[in-house]
Enzyme design. Structure first.
Site, mmCIF file in Angstrom:
data_model
loop_
_atom_site.group_PDB
_atom_site.id
_atom_site.type_symbol
_atom_site.label_atom_id
_atom_site.label_comp_id
_atom_site.label_asym_id
_atom_site.label_seq_id
_atom_site.Cartn_x
_atom_site.Cartn_y
_atom_site.Cartn_z
ATOM 1 N N HIS A 53 -33.852 -4.330 30.435
ATOM 2 C CA HIS A 53 -34.828 -3.492 31.368
ATOM 3 C C HIS A 53 -34.432 -2.168 30.979
ATOM 4 O O HIS A 53 -33.435 -1.625 31.298
ATOM 5 C CB HIS A 53 -34.739 -3.657 32.860
ATOM 6 C CG HIS A 53 -35.744 -2.938 33.641
ATOM 7 N ND1 HIS A 53 -36.825 -3.190 34.145
ATOM 8 C CD2 HIS A 53 -35.601 -1.568 33.648
ATOM 9 C CE1 HIS A 53 -37.830 -2.340 34.543
ATOM 10 N NE2 HIS A 53 -36.802 -0.982 34.192
ATOM 11 N N ASP A 79 -51.437 -10.563 26.147
ATOM 12 C CA ASP A 79 -51.710 -9.564 27.425
ATOM 13 C C ASP A 79 -52.747 -10.262 28.334
ATOM 14 O O ASP A 79 -53.732 -10.984 27.785
ATOM 15 C CB ASP A 79 -52.170 -8.264 26.639
ATOM 16 C CG ASP A 79 -52.282 -7.075 27.668
ATOM 17 O OD1 ASP A 79 -51.550 -6.104 27.532
ATOM 18 O OD2 ASP A 79 -53.056 -7.189 28.675
ATOM 19 N N HIS A 88 -41.399 -1.104 32.077
ATOM 20 C CA HIS A 88 -40.372 -1.838 31.392
ATOM 21 C C HIS A 88 -40.774 -1.804 29.856
ATOM 22 O O HIS A 88 -41.991 -2.200 29.451
ATOM 23 C CB HIS A 88 -40.256 -3.297 32.032
ATOM 24 C CG HIS A 88 -39.386 -4.109 31.133
ATOM 25 N ND1 HIS A 88 -38.551 -5.153 31.848
ATOM 26 C CD2 HIS A 88 -39.287 -4.436 30.058
ATOM 27 C CE1 HIS A 88 -37.888 -5.853 31.207
ATOM 28 N NE2 HIS A 88 -38.187 -5.185 29.828
ATOM 29 N N ASN A 144 -47.028 2.847 24.900
ATOM 30 C CA ASN A 144 -47.406 3.768 25.664
ATOM 31 C C ASN A 144 -45.965 4.420 26.424
ATOM 32 O O ASN A 144 -45.452 3.519 27.197
ATOM 33 C CB ASN A 144 -48.371 3.440 26.837
ATOM 34 C CG ASN A 144 -49.526 2.889 26.088
ATOM 35 O OD1 ASN A 144 -50.143 3.383 25.064
ATOM 36 N ND2 ASN A 144 -50.186 1.609 26.324
ATOM 37 N N THR A 185 -48.462 1.522 32.100
ATOM 38 C CA THR A 185 -48.754 1.201 33.677
ATOM 39 C C THR A 185 -47.486 0.200 33.721
ATOM 40 O O THR A 185 -47.445 0.025 35.669
ATOM 41 C CB THR A 185 -50.114 0.216 33.812
ATOM 42 O OG1 THR A 185 -49.985 -0.646 32.885
ATOM 43 C CG2 THR A 185 -51.318 1.203 33.267
ATOM 44 N N HIS A 208 -47.111 -3.252 22.400
ATOM 45 C CA HIS A 208 -48.550 -3.982 22.105
ATOM 46 C C HIS A 208 -48.462 -4.279 20.717
ATOM 47 O O HIS A 208 -48.187 -3.422 19.767
ATOM 48 C CB HIS A 208 -49.577 -3.029 22.707
ATOM 49 C CG HIS A 208 -49.660 -2.700 24.098
ATOM 50 N ND1 HIS A 208 -50.314 -3.359 24.822
ATOM 51 C CD2 HIS A 208 -48.645 -1.749 24.679
ATOM 52 C CE1 HIS A 208 -50.318 -2.674 26.089
ATOM 53 N NE2 HIS A 208 -49.174 -1.661 26.122
ATOM 54 N N HIS A 215 -42.259 -2.234 26.456
ATOM 55 C CA HIS A 215 -42.841 -3.139 25.903
ATOM 56 C C HIS A 215 -43.696 -2.615 24.726
ATOM 57 O O HIS A 215 -43.942 -1.375 24.604
ATOM 58 C CB HIS A 215 -43.911 -3.971 26.880
ATOM 59 C CG HIS A 215 -44.592 -3.195 27.501
ATOM 60 N ND1 HIS A 215 -44.325 -2.269 28.721
ATOM 61 C CD2 HIS A 215 -46.124 -2.819 27.208
ATOM 62 C CE1 HIS A 215 -45.419 -1.780 29.035
ATOM 63 N NE2 HIS A 215 -46.466 -1.918 28.266
ATOM 64 N N CYS A 262 -39.339 -5.566 39.230
ATOM 65 C CA CYS A 262 -40.170 -5.229 37.795
ATOM 66 C C CYS A 262 -41.194 -6.536 37.470
ATOM 67 O O CYS A 262 -40.578 -7.750 37.215
ATOM 68 C CB CYS A 262 -39.171 -4.831 36.824
ATOM 69 S SG CYS A 262 -39.933 -4.857 35.053
#
Ligand code: 5GP
Ligand code: ZN
Length: 123
Positions: free
Chosen positions: A47, A31, A97, A86, A94, A101, A99, A8
């Site tokens: 994870h 990012d 794991h 997302n 994409t 934003h 996350h 990962c």
């Protein structure tokens, strides 16, 4: 460290230890391909593949994760910002794991004319 995956990307980034902010269990990184003036990613050390599995977090850890998102935005100087997750490839995920934003137009200050209205409310 809880549940890490060798294959990962974000687990590797967590192992490398380069981040802008860290607290037990969570890091924030910039990012690599920013979509806003401030674009940070909050990554939990635990994870899970996506937000769908958020129930795998113990309740206190889930609360601390949300607080870490808010504190990271505040420390980046943001008062107004978007938080985005997302979930699944067709929603734009994409990296599999979980996350968060954090997207903001840049540090905001009480004397910033663009935010005068906010400043009045704060006074
Ligand atoms: P997603 O599309 O899964 O919601 O978000 C993944 C994010 O990770 C993207 O915004 C992408 O630019 C960012 N990203 C991908 N690889 C790297 C990397 O190696 N380092 C950093 N800092 N960000 C990355
Ligand atoms: Zn991972």
């Amino acid at each position: 460290m809880p549940s890490q995956r060798d294959d990962c990307l974000f687990c590797s980034i967590l192992r490398e230890g380069s981040y802008v902010r860290k607290e037990k269990g969570f890091v924030a990184i910039k990012d690599i391909n920013p979509q806003a003036a401030v674009h940070l990613l909050v990554i939990p050390e635990r994870h899970v593949d996506s937000f769908r599995e958020v129930g795998e977090f113990p309740a206190r850890e889930a609360k601390r994760m949300l607080e870490f998102v808010a504190d990271t935005a505040r420390e980046a100087g943001l008062t107004d910002y978007r938080v985005q997750v997302n979930v699944g490839p067709s929603a734009g995920q994409t990296v599999f794991h979980l996350h968060w934003h954090i997207l903001g137009s840049g540090p905001q200050h009480a004397d910033d004319k663009a935010h005068a209205e906010t400043a009045v409310v704060e006074l």
